[in-house]
Design a protein around this motif. Sequence first.
Motif, short mmCIF file in Angstrom:
data_model
loop_
_atom_site.label_atom_id
_atom_site.label_comp_id
_atom_site.label_asym_id
_atom_site.label_seq_id
_atom_site.Cartn_x
_atom_site.Cartn_y
_atom_site.Cartn_z
N UNK A 34 24.99 43.60 35.73
CA UNK A 34 25.61 42.28 35.76
C UNK A 34 27.10 42.45 36.02
N UNK A 35 27.52 42.05 37.22
CA UNK A 35 28.94 42.15 37.59
C UNK A 35 29.67 40.88 37.20
N UNK A 36 30.87 41.04 36.72
CA UNK A 36 31.72 39.88 36.46
C UNK A 36 32.61 39.67 37.69
N UNK A 37 32.39 38.53 38.36
CA UNK A 37 33.12 38.25 39.60
C UNK A 37 34.52 37.70 39.29
N UNK A 38 35.45 38.00 40.17
CA UNK A 38 35.19 38.78 41.37
C UNK A 38 35.43 40.27 41.17
#
Length: 163
Positions: A34-38
């Motif tokens: 789970x990437x936290x954008x940006x």
Amino acid sequence: GDEREVLTYDLFGTAARELAQQVADDGFEPDLILSIARGGLFLGGALGYALDVKNLFVMNVEFYTGVDERLDLPVVLPPTLDAVDLTGANVLVADDVADTGRTLELVRDFCAGYVSAVRTAVVYEKSRSLVTCDYVWRRTDAWIDFPWSSQPPVRTRSARPAH
Ligand code: 5GP
């Protein structure tokens, strides 16, 4: 202070490989990243390749408006993540830096209700972070110039509603 920590794309490649090695050595097997954008998209993608994880998700969180200028609270921007996607999963959260740690805290707490395990990977962690990340490449208290945001945009856009 005024000093800066400068991360180049070249060093970022090293950082991502070393973080992936930390995760592997730890025996953690994420079902999804789970990437936290940006800012976390770059690490999330690189960890996806290095750890052979194809299941990538994004959460859009906004907190900073400038160098050390923050909103009162980190806010989740649409589209919001479907909690069904996270249920029972081992989740690896990826971000560029844990500074105050409030963004990661928000995302970790959002996940905590659904997931089996959640761990956090960041390129940098600052000493004031209220979240202690599981996988950290470097520690600094300087403002960091990341390669993807060290130059101004090639154009600017006026605010428009999300769709
Ligand atoms: P936090 O919630 O931990 O204070 O920080 C949230 C986000 O703010 C980070 O993911 C990052 O995008 C941005 N940020 C915080 N510190 C820095 C910094 O030193 N340099 C840059 N470029 N962004 C930062």
